[in-house]
Design an enzyme around this catalytic site. Structure first.
Site, PDB file in Angstrom:
ATOM      1  CE1 TYR A 100      91.853  26.583  64.811  1.00 16.90           C
ATOM      2  CE2 TYR A 100      92.529  27.768  66.769  1.00 16.90           C
ATOM      3  CZ  TYR A 100      92.630  27.537  65.419  1.00 16.90           C
ATOM      4  OH  TYR A 100      93.517  28.276  64.673  1.00 16.90           O
ATOM      5  CE  LYS A 167      93.414  27.079  61.317  1.00 13.41           C
ATOM      6  NZ  LYS A 167      94.071  28.173  62.035  1.00 13.41           N
TER       7      LYS A 167
END
Ligand SMILES: NC(=O)C1=CN([C@@H]2O[C@H](COP(=O)(O)OP(=O)(O)OC[C@H]3O[C@@H](n4cnc5c(N)ncnc54)[C@H](O)[C@@H]3O)[C@@H](O)[C@H]2O)C=CC1
Ligand SMILES: CC(=O)C(=O)O
Ligand SMILES: [Mg+2]
Length: 565
Positions: A100, A167
């Protein structure tokens, strides 16, 4: 779920080994190898998941750079999902920054060059006539609860494909959403990024971004397909451009459970962060003066979220609450005198009257800058969502510190290289007085021999829980009150409430437990306000969330030609 869970699986041989959802690699037991035609396809040794994790972690560690680790994990995801999620779970704190922010930003900006295998669904503008058929091909036989889509215009401020799947992973890893029940979607309407258009390896549609009515029709077609086939799903919008994000959210949010992460997720996590910060300063949200630097999706989402919380929690009339916010964008302070071409409709509640600013220095274009605004307003809170690296200079941070005892400074732009101020500098310049949180992870900082932990104020700390709370209650809508309930629960878990020098938000290592609590709060709120579609009560929410959390476990396979594939 336990290791004894039995899965009826219809795949055999190569097909099973090549299916990341069902592949166990060397962890297939002897009897499974016999039943599924794998005996000659695997080396002799049967490994435990622990042994597989150990081997995989050693291989990961051997990669010297973060982006190489990211690529390695990306490959593992397409080979063996249980191993991938287990490895991430066991090394959460270390590996979230790899899959991420900040490393994923590098991976996204080089998406076409790093590309190995497709993930999820790609819906491209010129192929829109077959959109429904393509959608159904991909979702056939699946029970989809969550759809994460992006048109890639504002990916972490860098503009390329690849964010939806990143995500989605966070939803499963932190939020407990079964990856088999989520779908990530790239909505490819072209790009205005010249470098990509000129790159012969670019994997997207090499065309200028489609805008206006054609764009709206394309998007509407997609939303209606989602509503028709998965009416109870949560539709998550990520990184849409500033001219579309708010408009689209407003257009669809009363007809389906729609969630814009940059607007609502960032708004919620920042609200929680500020609830904790005002707990430290023993004041109220309504007693602050806020300067928002970068009034796009995130900046305005935060502003509205804070404003709404002030109106409801502190019972302040909306116009008075609006007056607490000072927006600054590319052309300086949002004031009446701003050239109409540089004004946005969405800012209308927060426009400064010119009379009050007559005494303030303007640049040659008649614009009022950040420093001048801070000197006049003496804000207690400064938030950056501008992508303008280094915008909060020493002079600006010191001016903040002159105006209040404990300035709250949140440089939220991602990835790390775009941060408005390095928290180490802000801490030093304010002699440790600033209450800080950033959008990407930063190491603790030391000032005058004391360690300060920098909270990561990133929507990933809350959106998985917000989403799961809506999904588990089969909510028709994602309401503001559900989001505020989640933010309040997150704020109540702030370490700073126990020790004012501790982090404003919980650590990402605790993100699964934190998001569990957020899910419960959202589910309770959804039931209370009647948007849920379940036959259980608010009191059962905690147990229901617990029961439905997905965990990466292999289980035991039994061959069944009518089973899962
Ligand atoms: N920490 C978090 O959870 C989140 C962080 N972000 C970060 O915030 C930044 C903005 O994201 P979005 O709001 O989605 O983008 P956006 O494009 O919607 O908004 C950016 C805004 O900043 C303005 N801006 C650009 N240069 C500026 C400058 N020099 N001075 C003042 N304003 C300037 C733009 O005009 C625009 O209004 C990105 O870096 C993004 O990664 C976004 C969402 C969540
Ligand atoms: C965190 C996030 O959503 C962003 O940087 O856009
Ligand atoms: Mg985003």
């Amino acid at each position: 779920m336990t290791g004894q869970t039995i899965f009826r699986v219809a795949l055999r041989g190569e097909e099973l080994l090549n299916n990341p959802r069902f592949n166990k690699g060397t962890a297939f037991t002897v009897s499974e190898r016999q039943a599924f035609g794998l005996v000659g396809r695997l080396p002799f040794k049967v490994n435990t998941l622990d042994e597989q994790c150990e081997r995989a972690y050693n291989q990961l560690e051997a990669r010297p750079t973060a982006i190489q680790k990211n690529s390695f994990l990306q490959s593992m995801k397409s080979q063996n999902m249980v191993l991938y999620y287990t490895l991430l779970t066991r090394h959460l704190r270390e590996l979230i920054p790899i899959i991420y922010t900040p490393t994923e930003a590098v991976a996204i900006s080089d998406y076409s060059h790093l590309f190995r295998r497709s993930e999820g669904l790609y819906l491209t503008f010129p192929d829109q006539d077959t959109m429904e058929k393509d959608f159904l091909e991909q979702t056939k036989g699946k029970n989809i609860d969550l759809i994460v889509c992006s048109d890639s215009e504002q990916i972490l401020g860098i503009g390329d494909q690849g964010i939806s799947s990143a995500k989605s992973v966070i939803y499963s890893l932190i939020g407990g959403i079964n990856p088999a029940q989520s779908l990530s979607v790239v909505l490819d309407v072209g790009t205005d990024n010249e470098d990509l258009l000129n790159d012969h390896l670019y994997v997207g549609w090499p065309h200028k971004r489609v805008r206006g009515e054609d764009y709206d029709n394309f998007l509407d077609k997609f939303v209606q397909i989602v509503r028709k086939h998965f009416p109870h799903s949560l539709l998550h919008f990520e990184d849409f451009g500033v001219t579309n994000a708010q408009r689209i959210l407003r257009h669809y949010r009363d007809s389906h459970a729609i969630f814009n992460d940059d607007i609502q997720g960032t708004g919620a996590v920042t609200l929680a962060c500020l609830m904790a910060a005002v707990g430290v300063t023993k004041s109220k949200l309504s007693e602050q003066r806020y300067v928002i630097y970068g009034a796009g999706s995130a900046g305005l989402g935060i502003t509205r979220q804070l404003r709404d919380a002030i109106v409801t929690a502190d019972s302040m009339p909306e116009d008075k609450a609006n007056a607490l916010f000072y927006l600054i964008d590319k052309h300086g302070l949002v004031a009446r005198s701003l050239n109409s071409a540089n004004m946005r409709d969405d800012w209308k509640d927060f426009i400064q009257s010119d009379e009050e600013w007559n005494d303030v220095k303007r640049n040659d274009a008649g614009e009022i800058g950040l420093l001048e605004t801070i000197k006049k307003v003496k804000p207690t809170v400064l938030i950056g969502c501008s992508t303008h690296a280094g915008a909060f200079t020493e002079e600006i941070v010191k001016a903040m510190a002159e105006g209040c005892e404990r300035p709250i400074i949140l440089p939220l732009s991602n990835p790390s290289k775009l941060v408005e101020v390095d928290p180490k500098d802000a801490n030093e310049w304010t002699l440790g007085k600033a209450l800080l949180a950033t959008g990407s992870p930063f190491l603790p900082v030391k000032t005058s021999g004391k360690d300060y932990i920098i909270a990561e104020c990133n929507n990933a700390l809350i959106y998985p829980g917000l989403g799961f709370g809506a999904i588990i209650t089969r909510s028709r809508l994602m309401t503001d009150t559900m989001i505020i309930a989640g933010a309040r629960r997150l704020a109540s878990l702030s370490p700073a409430l126990k020790d004012p020098d501790d982090a404003l938000l919980p650590d990402f290592a605790d993100a699964p437990e934190v998001n569990f609590e957020v899910s419960v709060a959202v589910a309770e709120q959804a039931i209370e306000e009647g948007v849920a579609d379940v036959d259980w009560s608010k009191e059962q929410a905690r147990e229901k969330v617990r029961q439905h959390l997905w965990r990466a476990l292999y289980g035991e396979y039994v061959f069944d030609e009518n089973g899962m594939s």
